[in-house]
Design an enzyme around this catalytic site. Structure first.
Site, PDB file in Angstrom:
ATOM      1  N   GLU A 107      -9.910 -18.407  21.109  1.00 20.97           N
ATOM      2  CA  GLU A 107     -10.084 -19.488  22.066  1.00 20.97           C
ATOM      3  C   GLU A 107     -10.809 -19.030  23.337  1.00 20.97           C
ATOM      4  O   GLU A 107     -10.666 -17.896  23.778  1.00 20.97           O
ATOM      5  CB  GLU A 107      -8.713 -20.084  22.408  1.00 20.97           C
ATOM      6  CG  GLU A 107      -8.108 -20.726  21.163  1.00 20.97           C
ATOM      7  CD  GLU A 107      -6.763 -21.389  21.372  1.00 20.97           C
ATOM      8  OE1 GLU A 107      -6.515 -22.394  20.688  1.00 20.97           O
ATOM      9  OE2 GLU A 107      -5.958 -20.928  22.189  1.00 20.97           O
ATOM     10  N   CYS A 120     -13.146 -18.226  30.727  1.00 16.96           N
ATOM     11  CA  CYS A 120     -12.129 -17.244  30.348  1.00 16.96           C
ATOM     12  C   CYS A 120     -12.340 -16.922  28.870  1.00 16.96           C
ATOM     13  O   CYS A 120     -12.220 -17.806  28.014  1.00 16.96           O
ATOM     14  CB  CYS A 120     -10.749 -17.872  30.592  1.00 16.96           C
ATOM     15  SG  CYS A 120      -9.395 -16.827  30.063  1.00 16.96           S
ATOM     16  N   CYS A 127      -3.404  -9.967  19.656  1.00 14.89           N
ATOM     17  CA  CYS A 127      -3.213  -8.880  20.622  1.00 14.89           C
ATOM     18  C   CYS A 127      -2.069  -8.006  20.138  1.00 14.89           C
ATOM     19  O   CYS A 127      -1.109  -8.503  19.553  1.00 14.89           O
ATOM     20  CB  CYS A 127      -2.879  -9.450  22.000  1.00 14.89           C
ATOM     21  SG  CYS A 127      -2.853  -8.205  23.314  1.00 14.89           S
ATOM     22  N   CYS A 131       3.423  -8.180  24.988  1.00 13.84           N
ATOM     23  CA  CYS A 131       4.098  -8.597  26.226  1.00 13.84           C
ATOM     24  C   CYS A 131       5.022  -9.762  25.863  1.00 13.84           C
ATOM     25  O   CYS A 131       4.613 -10.690  25.152  1.00 13.84           O
ATOM     26  CB  CYS A 131       3.076  -9.010  27.281  1.00 13.84           C
ATOM     27  SG  CYS A 131       1.970  -7.652  27.723  1.00 13.84           S
ATOM     28  N   CYS A 134       4.067 -13.716  26.506  1.00 10.31           N
ATOM     29  CA  CYS A 134       2.702 -14.185  26.217  1.00 10.31           C
ATOM     30  C   CYS A 134       2.602 -14.760  24.806  1.00 10.31           C
ATOM     31  O   CYS A 134       3.049 -14.136  23.842  1.00 10.31           O
ATOM     32  CB  CYS A 134       1.718 -13.031  26.383  1.00 10.31           C
ATOM     33  SG  CYS A 134       0.010 -13.511  26.057  1.00 10.31           S
ATOM     34  N   CYS A 362      -3.009 -19.784  31.296  1.00  7.68           N
ATOM     35  CA  CYS A 362      -2.767 -18.354  31.078  1.00  7.68           C
ATOM     36  C   CYS A 362      -1.639 -18.143  30.086  1.00  7.68           C
ATOM     37  O   CYS A 362      -0.561 -18.713  30.237  1.00  7.68           O
ATOM     38  CB  CYS A 362      -2.319 -17.668  32.354  1.00  7.68           C
ATOM     39  SG  CYS A 362      -3.470 -17.753  33.681  1.00  7.68           S
TER      40      CYS A 362
END
Ligand code: SAH
Length: 391
Positions: A107, A120, A127, A131, A134, A362
């Site tokens: 995205e 962005c 990933c 974390c 997230c 975010c």
């Protein structure tokens, strides 16, 4: 019969063609010299066509000789990712899901503001940093994006925005919604894909590429310390660091890479980066998690870490996603947190949440990560000794 043979030979040629999108300027110059016996200025012309004018077809490149264009098409291509879906937020934010290959999607988000337009972009499919707060981490990790796939996100957004928002002044020049800033804050850990991210950032800053100043390209990292030192030697962009906690005990939980590279090592790397690159400050991102890292004492600890340092804190109200165990800190808590930091000599601002109605805020980017290899840093660090875990 004839036609079939012709098609087969064409598809054979297509397999060997080099993708010019994202090719560093020096490599493009060598390519045109070696494969096409052309002068370096041809490479410069090509770059202008690809990045400034958004051309994907050599036949449109009207200032190149016809036979040169034909010759180019046999050895090169400009291959861009495909848009699968587009969503628009009520606040003007736009999110594209791009197909990277048969199964993987990533995205890219455009955030318009009165004085700027920020794109962005993602650096990986999924990933591995794990974390805990997230959404991308929940997807697991599949693979790094190539340089072309990273630059391709900007190429596509640029095309979409100019096609729609372009207006013409009386002198014939055009203006409209454009990309004035690029942030590597989408899916993935950019420094874990150093090899492809750095050449892509060079294209963003190249005057024949997207011609952005080094202050308008921001790389955000969860804290891969050795790569911050490497970046300090090789590339000059604005640095953002996902801090999220003022002490190692808490950061170990929220950002597992901290178990390998604790806060003092991370901050030392940041100050070194600024010294080397003559930068003004590092932006530290701090997600506000209700009851977890948002207490007045946390703000005071943070102030002790950062006071007198070239640092800015960006407080990010936590964005919820399905399955998360966290909640966003109340607005009054976030304001109080900011005030304590400011009173203690640290510049802190609250990031305005954009695009959350389309899951574009975010930490909400999830894309489509299938066939993930399930490499997750948190679980690896729990089972593998620190020296063995390689990230
Ligand atoms: N991997 C890089 C860049 C991607 S995330 C990094 O960690 O910096 C961009 C920013 O959004 C990071 O600061 C990240 O920690 C933050 N973020 C992640 N999940 C979030 C969430 N659910 N709500 C708010 N911010 C989040």
């Amino acid at each position: 019969m004839c036609r079939k043979i012709h098609q087969e030979s064409l598809s054979h040629v297509a397999d060997d063609r080099i993708n010019l999108l994202g090719l560093p300027r020096t490599e493009l110059e060598s390519f045109v010299a070696e494969r096409l016996a052309a002068k370096p200025f041809r490479a410069r012309q090509l770059m202008k066509w690809i990045y400034r004018r958004g051309a994907a077809d050599f036949s449109a490149m009207s200032d190149l000789a016809q036979d040169f264009r034909a010759q180019l098409a046999t050895v090169a291509k400009i291959s861009v990712p495909e848009i699968v879906t587009e969503q628009r937020s009520s606040d003007g934010t736009r999110k594209w899901m791009l197909r990277m290959d048969q199964v993987q999607g990533i995205e890219t988000v455009y955030i318009p503001e009165p004085d700027r337009g920020t794109l962005c972009i993602s650096s990986q499919v999924g990933c591995a940093m794990d974390c805990t707060f997230c959404a991308t981490a929940q997807q697991g990790f599949n693979r790094n994006l190539s340089v072309a796939e990273i630059v391709g996100q900007v190429w596509l957004a640029h095309r979409e925005l100019t096609a729609e928002g372009m207006q013409t002044r009386t002198d014939g020049s055009t203006y409209g919604r454009t990309i004035t800033n690029i942030v590597l804050m989408g899916m993935g850990e950019p420094l874990a894909n150093y090899r492809n991210v750095v050449p892509a950032m060079r294209i963003f800053m190249d005057d024949l590429g997207y011609d952005l100043s080094r202050r308008r390209v921001t790389l955000s990292t969860s804290g891969l310390v050795p790569q911050i030192y490497k970046l300090a030697e090789e590339c000059n962009v604005a640095l953002a660091v996902s801090l999220h906690a003022p002490n190692d005990a808490l950061r170990n939980e929220l950002v597992p890479i901290n178990r390998k590279h604790p806060i003092d090592e991370l901050l030392a790397a940041c100050w070194h980066y600024l010294d080397k690159q003559n930068g003004r400050s590092v932006t530290f991102e701090y997600v506000m998690l209700d009851g977890i890292n948002d207490k007045p004492e946390h703000a005071r600890q943070l102030a002790r870490l950062l006071r007198g340092r070239p640092a800015k804190l960006n407080l990010i109200p936590f964005n919820v996603f399905p399955g998360t165990r966290y909640r966003r800190s109340p607005a009054a808590t976030i304001v109080r947190f900011r005030d304590i930091l400011n009173e203690n000599g640290v510049i802190a601002t609250i990031r305005r949440t954009r695009g959350d109605d389309i899951d574009a805020a975010c930490g909400q980017l999830a894309g489509q990560v299938t066939d993930r290899t399930l490499v997750r840093l948190g679980s690896r660090l729990n089972t593998v000794s620190r020296s063995q875990a390689e990230v």
